[in-house]
Design a protein around this motif. Structure first.
Motif, PDB file in Angstrom:
ATOM      1  N   LEU A 111       0.922  -1.451   0.032  1.00 52.14           N
ATOM      2  CA  LEU A 111      -0.092   0.113   0.131  1.00 52.14           C
ATOM      3  C   LEU A 111       1.065   1.220   0.034  1.00 52.14           C
ATOM      4  N   LEU A 112       1.979   1.226   0.762  1.00 50.84           N
ATOM      5  CA  LEU A 112       2.739   2.441   0.685  1.00 50.84           C
ATOM      6  C   LEU A 112       3.354   2.548  -0.478  1.00 50.84           C
ATOM      7  N   ARG A 113       3.784   1.567  -0.964  1.00 48.32           N
ATOM      8  CA  ARG A 113       4.670   1.756  -2.272  1.00 48.32           C
ATOM      9  C   ARG A 113       3.571   2.076  -3.762  1.00 48.32           C
ATOM     10  N   SER A 114       2.445   1.652  -3.255  1.00 43.13           N
ATOM     11  CA  SER A 114       1.336   2.128  -4.298  1.00 43.13           C
ATOM     12  C   SER A 114       1.001   3.587  -4.334  1.00 43.13           C
ATOM     13  N   LEU A 115       1.094   4.075  -3.013  1.00 40.11           N
ATOM     14  CA  LEU A 115       0.918   5.701  -3.149  1.00 40.11           C
ATOM     15  C   LEU A 115       2.067   6.560  -3.766  1.00 40.11           C
ATOM     16  N   ILE A 116       3.518   5.846  -3.525  1.00 40.09           N
ATOM     17  CA  ILE A 116       4.474   6.512  -4.167  1.00 40.09           C
ATOM     18  C   ILE A 116       4.646   6.383  -5.853  1.00 40.09           C
ATOM     19  N   GLU A 117       4.209   5.092  -6.009  1.00 41.03           N
ATOM     20  CA  GLU A 117       4.391   5.033  -7.435  1.00 41.03           C
ATOM     21  C   GLU A 117       3.187   5.455  -8.433  1.00 41.03           C
ATOM     22  N   ASN A 118       1.847   5.662  -7.554  1.00 47.80           N
ATOM     23  CA  ASN A 118       0.773   5.967  -8.333  1.00 47.80           C
ATOM     24  C   ASN A 118       0.489   7.534  -8.344  1.00 47.80           C
TER      25      ASN A 118
END
Length: 277
Positions: A111-118
């Motif tokens: 979830l954390l990575r999705s915030l950065i990448e998206n």
């Protein structure tokens, strides 16, 4: 003789009740409060205080859940621990995301990575993100501090995220190996003693009971360590992010939990045809 106070988690049925109340507070009180704080258009210091309080309250709520889960595991008998490891109060949509009784730590880091990448992605893909369609509408009209919180995060923030991910990738396999070792030890011990006492029913049952108790103690230790990892990952994410980043992460996590219990989504999942190969 003085009697100590009864432990509220002596029975796992009690914990199921606790979880229902905990989830209700998350969905009806804490998530709406955090959303309101993230959507406030005021730039005053009082707004920052309000958001900080909402972030702190939701983080503490998550941490209190794992503390309660640990208390339940520590207080459970051998025959009740399996219910904590495979909780019957979790629905069929939630169970694939569980690891040793609760959310897989990879859910937090993903979830954390999705915030950065998206961040900044203008795609109209209706399946993007962790929010349901109705919830996406609540993201409009937010102040720029929130909308740009994950745009071009600092190298320090990215480095800390990578460190957290690395730690999780190291710990999860180790915990899983320990759990498998405890199960294998249990099977070996029961099989060995079963054959030795097979002619005597009472001795066989006593042997199985002792083996189950020993296995439960070992698995309880793994379960407690898995919860400590979940608590640690959450705390690390909070310390590695600023106020707005932390708020958006907790919102995504809370909405993920709520979304998995959405009746319409659950019904679609349960009636989805699966092709057998």
């Amino acid at each position: 003789m003085h009697k100590s106070a009864a432990n509220p988690f002596k029975k796992t049925r009690r914990f199921a009740d606790f979880y229902a109340e905990w989830f209700d507070a998350l969905e009806r009180t804490l998530l709406p409060l955090l959303r309101d704080s993230l959507s406030s258009s005021s730039s005053s210091s009082s707004t920052s205080v309000q958001l900080s309080a909402a972030v702190h309250a939701l983080h503490c709520h998550l941490q209190s859940y794992y503390s309660a889960l640990n208390l339940a595991a520590s207080s459970s008998s051998a025959d009740q621990l399996p219910r904590l490891l495979c909780p019957p109060w979790r629905n069929s949509l939630e169970r694939p995301f569980l690891f040793l009784g609760d959310l897989h730590p990879y859910v937090f880091t993903t979830l954390l990575r999705s915030l950065i990448e998206n961040d900044g992605d203008d795609s109209d893909d209706e399946g993007a993100g962790v929010f349901l369609e109705d919830d996406c509408n609540q993201l409009s009209g937010r102040p720029w501090q929130v909308l740009t919180a994950w745009k071009n995060p600092s190298k320090h923030t990215i480095s800390r995220m990578e460190q957290i991910e690395c730690g999780v990738r190291l710990m999860v396999p180790a915990l899983w190996d320990r759990a498998k070792a405890e199960q294998a030890h249990f099977a070996d011990r029961v099989a060995d003693q079963w054959m030795k006492a097979s002619s005597k029913k009472k001795e066989t049952m006593a042997t199985v009971g002792k083996a189950a108790a020993a296995a439960a103690q070992g698995l309880a230790g793994v379960f407690l360590d898995a919860n400590r990892l979940r608590k640690s990952v959450l705390a690390d994410i909070m310390s590695a992010t600023n106020l707005y980043q932390a708020g958006l992460f907790l919102e995504a996590l809370a909405q993920f939990l709520v979304g998995l219990r959405d009746p319409e989504l659950l019904e679609k999942f349960q009636h989805c045809p699966v092709k057998m190969r």
